[in-house]
Write an enzyme that holds these catalytic residues in place. Sequence first.
Site, PDB file in Angstrom:
ATOM      1  N   CYS A 132       3.305 -11.994   2.547  1.00  0.00           N
ATOM      2  CA  CYS A 132       4.337 -11.943   3.595  1.00  0.00           C
ATOM      3  C   CYS A 132       4.253 -13.217   4.444  1.00  0.00           C
ATOM      4  CB  CYS A 132       4.126 -10.722   4.479  1.00  0.00           C
ATOM      5  SG  CYS A 132       5.295 -10.679   5.854  1.00  0.00           S
TER       6      CYS A 132
ATOM      7  N   SER B 227      -2.601   2.622   3.699  1.00  0.00           N
ATOM      8  CA  SER B 227      -1.630   1.786   4.415  1.00  0.00           C
ATOM      9  C   SER B 227      -2.003   1.744   5.889  1.00  0.00           C
ATOM     10  CB  SER B 227      -0.225   2.376   4.235  1.00  0.00           C
ATOM     11  OG  SER B 227       0.637   1.862   5.230  1.00  0.00           O
TER      12      SER B 227
ATOM     13  N   GLU C 179      -5.942  -7.916   3.805  1.00  0.00           N
ATOM     14  CA  GLU C 179      -5.355  -8.984   4.627  1.00  0.00           C
ATOM     15  C   GLU C 179      -6.442  -9.708   5.426  1.00  0.00           C
ATOM     16  OE1 GLU C 179      -2.075  -7.898   7.288  1.00  0.00           O
ATOM     17  OE2 GLU C 179      -2.790  -9.483   8.618  1.00  0.00           O
TER      18      GLU C 179
ATOM     19  N   ASN D 197      -0.670   0.281   8.529  1.00  0.00           N
ATOM     20  CA  ASN D 197       0.352   0.532   9.550  1.00  0.00           C
ATOM     21  C   ASN D 197       0.779   1.995   9.570  1.00  0.00           C
ATOM     22  OD1 ASN D 197       3.400   0.734   8.527  1.00  0.00           O
ATOM     23  ND2 ASN D 197       2.260  -0.525   7.079  1.00  0.00           N
TER      24      ASN D 197
ATOM     25  N   HIS E 197       0.832  -1.208   0.000  1.00  0.00           N
ATOM     26  CA  HIS E 197       0.000   0.000   0.000  1.00  0.00           C
ATOM     27  C   HIS E 197       0.865   1.256   0.000  1.00  0.00           C
ATOM     28  CE1 HIS E 197      -3.692  -2.342   1.663  1.00  0.00           C
ATOM     29  NE2 HIS E 197      -3.684  -2.295   0.349  1.00  0.00           N
TER      30      HIS E 197
ATOM     31  N   CYS F 138       2.805  -7.801  13.601  1.00  0.00           N
ATOM     32  CA  CYS F 138       4.156  -8.223  13.234  1.00  0.00           C
ATOM     33  C   CYS F 138       5.221  -7.357  13.879  1.00  0.00           C
ATOM     34  CB  CYS F 138       4.303  -8.230  11.721  1.00  0.00           C
ATOM     35  SG  CYS F 138       4.526  -6.597  11.044  1.00  0.00           S
TER      36      CYS F 138
HETATM   37  S1  SF4 Z   1       4.057  -5.045   7.815  1.00  0.00           S
HETATM   38 FE1  SF4 Z   1       4.595  -6.970   8.823  1.00  0.00          FE
HETATM   39  S2  SF4 Z   1       3.124  -8.475   8.014  1.00  0.00           S
HETATM   40 FE2  SF4 Z   1       3.058  -6.677   6.656  1.00  0.00          FE
HETATM   41  S3  SF4 Z   1       4.508  -7.160   5.035  1.00  0.00           S
HETATM   42 FE3  SF4 Z   1       5.663  -6.056   6.623  1.00  0.00          FE
HETATM   43  S4  SF4 Z   1       6.542  -7.676   7.927  1.00  0.00           S
HETATM   44 FE4  SF4 Z   1       4.909  -8.588   6.715  1.00  0.00          FE
END
Ligand code: SF4
EC number: 1.17.7.4
Length: 337
Positions: free
Chosen positions: A122, A248, A152, A250, A67, A220
């Site tokens: 991943c 995104s 996801e 995260n 993303h 993660c």
């Molecule tokens: S954020 Fe974490 S789960 Fe997502 S791709 Fe990166 S390591 Fe993998």
Amino acid sequence: MPPTINMGIPGATSSVRSGGGSQASGKRVLLAEPRGYCAGVDRAVETVERALEKHGAPVYVRHEIVHNVHVVETLAKAGAVFVDETDEVPEGAIVVFSAHGVAPTVHVEAAARNLRTIDATCPLVTKVHNEAKRFARDDYDILLVGHTGHEEVVGTAGEAPDHVQVVDNPDAVDQVTVRDPNKVIWLSQTTLSVDETMETVRRLREKFPTLQDPPSDDICYATQNRQVAVKAMAPECELVIVVGSRNSSNSVRLVEVALGAGSDAAHLVDYAEDIDPTWLEGVTTVGVTSGASVPEVLVRGVLERLAEYGYGTVQPVTTANETLVFALPREIRPPRG
Ligand code: SF4
């Protein structure tokens, strides 16, 4: 001067750059470390690059490989064709599945169209898929903490649709019902806010006291590390700039974490040009970080722009040192030796 964190990494607390009279004004940037690319994103982007090298354009990619607007545009220019569903891919063509993972039905659809698939999911997402399969086999009710509709979450829930319920946020716990309160486990999306997830789980456990925890952390390492670094830096900042795209997960969480940890303001930007100069009014300390799907070149652009506004002193705030690397997918791995 407020302390920065030194985990013993050489140069981690020294100013790495100065200029523009920033020392006199006290203006500075705190730069979170770790930030940016995680092992899963690095692997996914390299997978598409290598597929293009090996097979030539076009290489089809189901959904955004990661993303990030810049990454997707760069790969598209190199010949990647992004599609929403596998039925948009010509029969027999190559299709890469994104880092976020896919439901088993997507593999079935791809096989029915004779697509040559390269799975860039991943490995840490695959781990959660395997947990969902295992607990569904044991007939648990699985409460998947995550954002409804996120790719996801759709992929993980698709492993066991009859056993999985998505729990979007702490308030959604009120609506959750299960068949047997003594046979319930929670799993989660990999890119959530650790604190909000713990609040959701606390409420779930109030309702289901024997709720089981996942066998290991589903959020993660990269998500957690980036949040810890922002928490260390944010109390010193009047403004935190998170480099990352709006879709995104995260990256959006990093904005929330910065605000929760004491920064007066926090903004998400895709590019340096997105910085609004009014954000900097009266600001002495700007924190900078980036989401797990963001290449470092975009952070450098932001630092250069901030230097133009007098924030030439950059102090890293380091809370962890990441060394994890994932092997490329089998289909694209170079032959040994
Ligand atoms: S954020 Fe974490 S789960 Fe997502 S791709 Fe990166 S390591 Fe993998």
